[in-house]
Motif scaffolding. Structure first.
Motif, PDB file in Angstrom:
ATOM      1  N   MET A  23       2.480   3.021 -13.252  1.00  7.22           N
ATOM      2  CA  MET A  23       2.233   3.839 -12.069  1.00  7.22           C
ATOM      3  C   MET A  23       3.300   3.512 -11.035  1.00  7.22           C
ATOM      4  O   MET A  23       3.748   2.373 -10.944  1.00  7.22           O
ATOM      5  N   ALA A  24       3.667   4.505 -10.252  1.00  9.34           N
ATOM      6  CA  ALA A  24       4.602   4.298  -9.151  1.00  9.34           C
ATOM      7  C   ALA A  24       4.132   5.149  -7.986  1.00  9.34           C
ATOM      8  O   ALA A  24       3.659   6.268  -8.170  1.00  9.34           O
ATOM      9  N   GLY A  67       2.411   8.605 -12.556  1.00 12.29           N
ATOM     10  CA  GLY A  67       2.359   7.604 -13.605  1.00 12.29           C
ATOM     11  C   GLY A  67       2.419   8.251 -14.967  1.00 12.29           C
ATOM     12  O   GLY A  67       2.361   9.476 -15.087  1.00 12.29           O
ATOM     13  N   PHE A  68       2.539   7.409 -15.971  1.00 11.03           N
ATOM     14  CA  PHE A  68       2.564   7.894 -17.334  1.00 11.03           C
ATOM     15  C   PHE A  68       2.128   6.800 -18.284  1.00 11.03           C
ATOM     16  O   PHE A  68       2.194   5.616 -17.963  1.00 11.03           O
ATOM     17  N   GLU A  69       1.639   7.229 -19.443  1.00  8.28           N
ATOM     18  CA  GLU A  69       1.174   6.290 -20.454  1.00  8.28           C
ATOM     19  C   GLU A  69       2.345   5.700 -21.216  1.00  8.28           C
ATOM     20  O   GLU A  69       3.389   6.335 -21.378  1.00  8.28           O
ATOM     21  N   LEU A  70       2.128   4.475 -21.693  1.00  9.32           N
ATOM     22  CA  LEU A  70       3.098   3.759 -22.519  1.00  9.32           C
ATOM     23  C   LEU A  70       2.397   3.415 -23.835  1.00  9.32           C
ATOM     24  O   LEU A  70       2.045   2.258 -24.073  1.00  9.32           O
ATOM     25  N   PRO A  71       2.151   4.419 -24.694  1.00  9.07           N
ATOM     26  CA  PRO A  71       1.300   4.205 -25.870  1.00  9.07           C
ATOM     27  C   PRO A  71       1.804   3.152 -26.850  1.00  9.07           C
ATOM     28  O   PRO A  71       1.013   2.567 -27.568  1.00  9.07           O
ATOM     29  N   GLY A  72       3.083   2.865 -26.891  1.00  6.65           N
ATOM     30  CA  GLY A  72       3.592   1.875 -27.834  1.00  6.65           C
ATOM     31  C   GLY A  72       3.633   0.457 -27.289  1.00  6.65           C
ATOM     32  O   GLY A  72       3.955  -0.487 -28.001  1.00  6.65           O
ATOM     33  N   THR A 125      11.812   5.297 -15.398  1.00  3.32           N
ATOM     34  CA  THR A 125      12.290   6.351 -16.279  1.00  3.32           C
ATOM     35  C   THR A 125      11.144   6.815 -17.170  1.00  3.32           C
ATOM     36  O   THR A 125      10.762   6.116 -18.106  1.00  3.32           O
ATOM     37  N   PRO A 126      10.580   7.986 -16.876  1.00  2.92           N
ATOM     38  CA  PRO A 126       9.482   8.488 -17.713  1.00  2.92           C
ATOM     39  C   PRO A 126       9.937   8.680 -19.161  1.00  2.92           C
ATOM     40  O   PRO A 126      11.046   9.142 -19.403  1.00  2.92           O
ATOM     41  N   PRO A 127       9.069   8.321 -20.130  1.00  6.05           N
ATOM     42  CA  PRO A 127       9.452   8.451 -21.532  1.00  6.05           C
ATOM     43  C   PRO A 127       9.446   9.896 -22.029  1.00  6.05           C
ATOM     44  O   PRO A 127      10.125  10.220 -22.979  1.00  6.05           O
ATOM     45  N   ASP A 175       0.808  -1.212   0.000  1.00  8.96           N
ATOM     46  CA  ASP A 175       0.000   0.000   0.000  1.00  8.96           C
ATOM     47  C   ASP A 175       0.846   1.268   0.000  1.00  8.96           C
ATOM     48  O   ASP A 175       0.448   2.281  -0.564  1.00  8.96           O
ATOM     49  N   ALA A 176       2.006   1.231   0.643  1.00  5.99           N
ATOM     50  CA  ALA A 176       2.821   2.439   0.785  1.00  5.99           C
ATOM     51  C   ALA A 176       3.719   2.689  -0.427  1.00  5.99           C
ATOM     52  O   ALA A 176       3.850   3.820  -0.875  1.00  5.99           O
ATOM     53  N   THR A 177       4.337   1.647  -0.940  1.00  3.85           N
ATOM     54  CA  THR A 177       5.240   1.805  -2.085  1.00  3.85           C
ATOM     55  C   THR A 177       4.983   0.680  -3.075  1.00  3.85           C
ATOM     56  O   THR A 177       4.868  -0.483  -2.695  1.00  3.85           O
ATOM     57  N   TYR A 178       4.874   1.038  -4.349  1.00  2.36           N
ATOM     58  CA  TYR A 178       4.649   0.024  -5.370  1.00  2.36           C
ATOM     59  C   TYR A 178       4.941   0.587  -6.745  1.00  2.36           C
ATOM     60  O   TYR A 178       5.042   1.802  -6.936  1.00  2.36           O
ATOM     61  N   VAL A 179       5.082  -0.315  -7.705  1.00  2.00           N
ATOM     62  CA  VAL A 179       5.015   0.017  -9.117  1.00  2.00           C
ATOM     63  C   VAL A 179       3.925  -0.875  -9.697  1.00  2.00           C
ATOM     64  O   VAL A 179       3.677  -1.975  -9.203  1.00  2.00           O
ATOM     65  N   ALA A 180       3.271  -0.388 -10.724  1.00  2.00           N
ATOM     66  CA  ALA A 180       2.179  -1.147 -11.327  1.00  2.00           C
ATOM     67  C   ALA A 180       2.190  -0.941 -12.826  1.00  2.00           C
ATOM     68  O   ALA A 180       2.321   0.183 -13.313  1.00  2.00           O
TER      69      ALA A 180
END
Length: 159
Positions: A58-59, A71-76, A125-127, A16-21
Motif C-alpha cells: 500500500m502507498a 495498493g496492489f497484491e503481491l501474490p508471489g 512499481t505496480p506489477p 499519517d499523510a504519506t507512507y508505504v506499507a
C-alpha cells in the motif's frame, strides 16, 4: 507508525499523510463488512476472506483528490521475503548512513538520515499491468527508534 489496522503482519514506513506499507491482511468471515462485501460479490464470506496469505503493498501520498494512493497484491511474495526486507531495513537503520533497499521489483526505498530518524523516497512499481509507471512517494522523517520498534513488532507477527 501504523495508520491502518489490518489484522495480519504489517510494516508501515511513514506517517499519517504519506507512507508505504507491506502487509498481509487477514479478513474475518464473520465481520459484518466482510459478509456484506461477499454478498455483493456473490461469494461466500469464507471465499471472499480467502486464505489470508497474500501480501499487499500500500502507498499513500499527498496529491490531488483523484490521486492519493492505492495498493496492489503481491501474490508471489512469501513471508520469508517480507522478513528479509525487514531485516535489511533494520540493519541499514543501524548504520546511521544513507541507504537503498528493495522489496522485489515493486518497492525501492531510498533513505537519508535526518536528526533522530530518516526521511524516505519510496519508488513503487505496480506489477500489473506491465509497464505501469513508477510512483515516487516522499515520506516525511520518521524517528529511528519508532522504525526499529515497528520492525520488531512486524517480526513478532510473522512468527
Amino acid at each position: 507508525m501504523s495508520p491502518v489496522v489490518v489484522g495480519g503482519p504489517a510494516l508501515f514506513i511513514g506517517g499519517d499523510a504519506t507512507y508505504v506499507a507491506l502487509l498481509r491482511p487477514l479478513l474475518d468471515p464473520s465481520d459484518p463488512g466482510v459478509r456484506q462485501a461477499a454478498e455483493q460479490a456473490g461469494v461466500s464470506p469464507e471465499e471472499f476472506a480467502g486464505p489470508g496469505n497474500v501480501w499487499t503493498l500500500m502507498a499513500d501520498w499527498e496529491g490531488d483528490e483523484d490521486d492519493e494512493g492505492g495498493g496492489f497484491e503481491l501474490p508471489g511474495m512469501r513471508d520469508s521475503e517480507a522478513e528479509h526486507f525487514a531485516d535489511q531495513l533494520s540493519t541499514a537503520l543501524g548504520s546511521g548512513e544513507a541507504f537503498t533497499i528493495e522489496a522485489g521489483s515493486v518497492l525501492q526505498l531510498d533513505a537519508r538520515p535526518v536528526e533522530d530518524g530518516y526521511a524516505f523516497l519510496a519508488r513503487v512499481t505496480p506489477p500489473e499491468p506491465e509497464g505501469s509507471p513508477t510512483l515516487d512517494v516522499e515520506i516525511e522523517p520518521v524517528p529511528t527508534a519508532t522504525l526499529l520498534a515497528d520492525i520488531e513488532e512486524f517480526r513478532r507477527t510473522l512468527a
